[in-house]
Design an enzyme around this catalytic site. Structure first.
Site, PDB file in Angstrom:
ATOM      1  N   LYS A 202       0.808  -1.221   0.006  1.00 41.11           N
ATOM      2  CA  LYS A 202       0.032  -0.241   0.143  1.00 41.11           C
ATOM      3  C   LYS A 202       0.889   1.204   0.024  1.00 41.11           C
ATOM      4  O   LYS A 202       1.530   1.529   0.941  1.00 41.11           O
ATOM      5  CB  LYS A 202      -0.904  -0.139   1.298  1.00 41.11           C
ATOM      6  CG  LYS A 202      -1.808   1.189   1.339  1.00 41.11           C
ATOM      7  CD  LYS A 202      -2.908   1.073   2.416  1.00 41.11           C
ATOM      8  CE  LYS A 202      -3.883   2.168   2.416  1.00 41.11           C
ATOM      9  NZ  LYS A 202      -4.876   2.214   3.629  1.00 41.11           N
ATOM     10  N   ARG A 212     -11.010   9.437   1.784  1.00 38.27           N
ATOM     11  CA  ARG A 212     -10.895  10.428   3.159  1.00 38.27           C
ATOM     12  C   ARG A 212     -12.084  11.047   3.240  1.00 38.27           C
ATOM     13  O   ARG A 212     -12.431  11.286   4.592  1.00 38.27           O
ATOM     14  CB  ARG A 212      -9.653  10.908   3.270  1.00 38.27           C
ATOM     15  CG  ARG A 212      -8.385   9.818   3.276  1.00 38.27           C
ATOM     16  CD  ARG A 212      -7.199  10.527   3.416  1.00 38.27           C
ATOM     17  NE  ARG A 212      -6.064   9.555   3.216  1.00 38.27           N
ATOM     18  CZ  ARG A 212      -4.555   9.688   3.024  1.00 38.27           C
ATOM     19  NH1 ARG A 212      -4.259  10.926   3.204  1.00 38.27           N
ATOM     20  NH2 ARG A 212      -3.656   8.790   2.656  1.00 38.27           N
ATOM     21  N   LYS A 256      -2.183  -1.656  -3.954  1.00 37.58           N
ATOM     22  CA  LYS A 256      -2.902  -0.401  -4.126  1.00 37.58           C
ATOM     23  C   LYS A 256      -2.186   0.864  -4.157  1.00 37.58           C
ATOM     24  O   LYS A 256      -1.188   1.020  -3.204  1.00 37.58           O
ATOM     25  CB  LYS A 256      -3.815  -0.504  -2.677  1.00 37.58           C
ATOM     26  CG  LYS A 256      -4.535   0.515  -2.405  1.00 37.58           C
ATOM     27  CD  LYS A 256      -5.126   0.494  -0.949  1.00 37.58           C
ATOM     28  CE  LYS A 256      -6.005   1.538  -0.735  1.00 37.58           C
ATOM     29  NZ  LYS A 256      -6.763   1.576   0.676  1.00 37.58           N
ATOM     30  N   SER A 282     -10.159   5.554  -4.847  1.00 30.48           N
ATOM     31  CA  SER A 282     -11.182   6.471  -5.014  1.00 30.48           C
ATOM     32  C   SER A 282     -10.607   7.595  -5.951  1.00 30.48           C
ATOM     33  O   SER A 282     -11.370   8.043  -6.794  1.00 30.48           O
ATOM     34  CB  SER A 282     -11.524   7.265  -3.512  1.00 30.48           C
ATOM     35  OG  SER A 282     -10.202   7.532  -2.942  1.00 30.48           O
TER      36      SER A 282
HETATM   37  C1  PBG Z   1      -7.380   3.376   5.135  1.00 33.62           C
HETATM   38  C2  PBG Z   1      -7.866   2.981   3.798  1.00 33.62           C
HETATM   39  C3  PBG Z   1      -7.660   3.797   2.899  1.00 33.62           C
HETATM   40  C4  PBG Z   1      -8.181   3.309   1.637  1.00 33.62           C
HETATM   41  C5  PBG Z   1      -8.697   2.181   2.261  1.00 33.62           C
HETATM   42  N1  PBG Z   1      -8.526   1.801   3.512  1.00 33.62           N
HETATM   43  C6  PBG Z   1      -7.047   5.367   2.939  1.00 33.62           C
HETATM   44  C7  PBG Z   1      -5.810   5.739   3.564  1.00 33.62           C
HETATM   45  O1  PBG Z   1      -5.006   5.053   3.666  1.00 33.62           O
HETATM   46  O2  PBG Z   1      -5.805   6.785   3.745  1.00 33.62           O
HETATM   47  C8  PBG Z   1      -8.245   4.231   0.184  1.00 33.62           C
HETATM   48  C9  PBG Z   1      -9.233   3.760  -0.602  1.00 33.62           C
HETATM   49  C10 PBG Z   1      -9.571   4.492  -1.614  1.00 33.62           C
HETATM   50  O3  PBG Z   1      -8.987   5.586  -1.896  1.00 33.62           O
HETATM   51  O4  PBG Z   1     -10.356   3.981  -2.572  1.00 33.62           O
HETATM   52  N2  PBG Z   1      -6.559   2.391   5.903  1.00 33.62           N
END
Ligand code: PBG
Length: 329
Positions: A202, A212, A256, A282
């Site tokens: 990630k 967010r 991701k 997103s």
């Molecule tokens: C949080 C989480 C995030 C996403 C999934 N789980 C955001 C982050 O790490 O700030 C992002 C998903 C998306 O942007 O669609 N642990």
């Protein structure tokens, strides 16, 4: 590489001459089995709320979940991913609400399992960011995210979600060593069949912005997540993260974001023969949606991105387009 001839004997266009032939030689497929649908949950009743940064995606109150789940089950989407929009009054420094058996995610799991039994799988994020007042995925002390203290909470969060009926525990927090500790705790609690989908790779990405907003952590977030999420300048590190998580007991691996990281998806699949899931996040969703809305590109571009993930080696894709795509393929 086998070169079988040359022009004019060889004309690659011959195999593209008509639809039946293109289907015949097609190398990759996309089906509804490849899709995982994220669902945002909010409190209250009878609510279907639009999200400013994500046109076409909504937050549902628990009682309204069937308005999206009925279609997902009917179209045979294999799994949904649940994300809560937590009331800011319930947030604190250590994300206590994550351990409440009556929090939004737990209520949603119970409703889905009661109503749909095993017709659809449920995956839940394990991380504290929807519950912390500072928007970070872990415990924040003196400007630092504490690794081991965070894991202690994540282990409890995982066991609670699994006990409620969550099928796939998906740690997205990027703490070191959490997969092994979560696996051990699940087994000790007689939850040997609960799977772990590790967000092993990630990246600290700008593409999470709209998410967010969707879970309401953007206003709170102080600083960035670079001390725990990966640096997008790196490749080798992805291999190290994946191999550690596999050793610790991960059943599947997440990469991701997806579209800017096709090289990483391919690398993961080539090096580890384990299910690889990619997350079309997103920001990727909003980019495409806004460009389609403006008429700059058409809707077929969505399918094209999903094939890119399949081509690079993804076994499945988390995408906010899942329900729309499931209807048309
Ligand atoms: C949080 C989480 C995030 C996403 C999934 N789980 C955001 C982050 O790490 O700030 C992002 C998903 C998306 O942007 O669609 N642990």
């Amino acid at each position: 590489m086998i070169i079988t001839g040359k022009y004019p004997n060889l004309r690659l266009r011959r195999n593209r001459k008509s639809d039946w032939c293109r289907r015949l030689v097609q190398e990759n497929t996309l089906s509804v089995n490849d899709l995982i649908l994220p669902i945002f949950i909010t409190d209250g009743i009878n609510k279907k709320e639009s999200i400013r940064s994500m046109t076409g995606v909504y937050r549902y109150s628990v009682d309204k979940i069937p308005t999206i789940l009925d279609g997902a089950v009917k179209n045979k989407i294999p799994m949904v991913a649940l994300f809560p929009y937590t009331n800011s009054k319930l947030k604190n420094n250590i994300g206590t609400e994550a351990l409440n058996e009556n929090n939004l995610v737990c209520k949603a799991i119970r409703l889905i399992k009661r109503k749909y039994k095993s017709k659809i799988g449920i995956m839940c994020d394990v991380a504290l960011d929807p519950y912390t007042s500072h928007g970070h995925d872990g415990v924040l002390k003196k400007g630092k995210i504490l690794n081991d203290e965070t894991i202690d909470i994540l282990v409890k969060q995982s066991v609670i979600q699994a006990q409620m009926g969550c099928d796939v525990i998906a740690p997205s927090d990027m703490m070191d060593g959490r997969i092994g500790k979560i696996r051990k705790a699940l087994d000790k609690n007689n939850l040997q069949n609960t799977q772990i989908l590790s967000y092993a790779v990630k990246y600290a990405s700008s593409f999470y912005g709209p998410f967010r907003d969707a879970v309401g952590s953007n206003k709170n977030l102080k600083g960035d997540k670079k001390t725990y999420q990966m640096d997008y300048k790196n490749t080798d590190e992805a291999i190290r993260e994946i191999s550690l998580d596999i050793k610790e007991g991960a059943d599947m691996i997440m990469v991701k974001p997806a579209m800017p990281y096709l090289d990483i998806i391919k690398l993961a699949k080539e090096n580890f023969k384990i299910p690889i899931i990619s997350y079309q996040v997103s920001g990727e969703y909003s980019l495409l949606t806004n460009a389609i809305k403006k008429g700059l590109i058409n809707e077929k571009s969505i399918i094209e991105t999903l094939y890119a993930f399949k081509r690079s080696g993804s076994n499945a894709i988390v995408t906010y387009f899942a329900d729309k795509i499931a209807k048309i393929i």
